[in-house]
Scaffold this motif. Sequence first.
Motif, mmCIF file in Angstrom:
data_model
loop_
_atom_site.group_PDB
_atom_site.id
_atom_site.type_symbol
_atom_site.label_atom_id
_atom_site.label_comp_id
_atom_site.label_asym_id
_atom_site.label_seq_id
_atom_site.Cartn_x
_atom_site.Cartn_y
_atom_site.Cartn_z
ATOM 1 N N MET A 55 0.881 -1.165 0.000
ATOM 2 C CA MET A 55 0.000 0.000 0.000
ATOM 3 C C MET A 55 0.919 1.216 0.000
ATOM 4 N N ASP A 56 1.017 1.910 -1.135
ATOM 5 C CA ASP A 56 2.020 2.944 -1.377
ATOM 6 C C ASP A 56 1.353 4.284 -1.657
ATOM 7 N N ALA A 57 1.652 5.287 -0.812
ATOM 8 C CA ALA A 57 1.044 6.618 -0.960
ATOM 9 C C ALA A 57 2.031 7.666 -1.457
ATOM 10 N N THR A 58 3.162 7.255 -2.035
ATOM 11 C CA THR A 58 4.166 8.236 -2.466
ATOM 12 C C THR A 58 3.633 9.171 -3.545
ATOM 13 N N GLN A 59 2.666 8.733 -4.337
ATOM 14 C CA GLN A 59 2.110 9.597 -5.389
ATOM 15 C C GLN A 59 1.469 10.851 -4.806
ATOM 16 N N ASN A 60 1.087 10.793 -3.530
ATOM 17 C CA ASN A 60 0.471 11.938 -2.862
ATOM 18 C C ASN A 60 1.323 12.443 -1.700
ATOM 19 N N GLY A 61 2.628 12.181 -1.761
ATOM 20 C CA GLY A 61 3.537 12.661 -0.735
ATOM 21 C C GLY A 61 3.508 11.855 0.554
ATOM 22 N N GLY A 62 2.886 10.691 0.520
ATOM 23 C CA GLY A 62 2.792 9.845 1.707
ATOM 24 C C GLY A 62 3.888 8.797 1.748
#
Length: 179
Positions: free
Chosen positions: A74-81
């Motif tokens: 579960m990767d939130a890097t696209q939204n700075g997470g």
Amino acid sequence: MVEEVLEAPQVIDAGSFVLRPLRKSDEGMISFYAGDERIARMTRSVPHPLPPGAVEQYVKRAMEPETGEVIWAMDATQNGGPEVMGVISLLPMDRNQAQVGYWVGPSHWNTGVASAAVRALVEANPMKNATFFAEVFQENLASARVLTNCGFEYLGDAETFSVARNSRVPTWTYTRRLD
């Protein structure tokens, strides 16, 4: 369990994050979260304490196309997470069924991450299964709510062995028809 070669997991949009295949760089965050006793005690297979090399083997197995289980981060890097908030998987079973498994790092509990991940996986149905199953330890009411909120229906009580607890644990089993 059905042994078959599966395609590499696809990237699945879960709204504010994506489900994507595991990669070697995930080992640190998976070790951090899976090393937390609260995570291990709510799973069947995560030992506590984590033995040396366990996460590296888990990620290596997840990256091999011959594995039966398909695992996503579960990767939130696209939204700075964060790069890893948890993992979710599908384990193929016979008769076009699969078992859903997931855990979310404690810092992401009660944020909707688990529900969004399960909902996205169900909607994508990447292995074109007819039915999903999932089980939760009976004391894990939050995971039971995730499943019911995502359209899973209670099927029955059972029990399973937990490596971290070194004992059998009562579970609730849920199902979701996808056709």
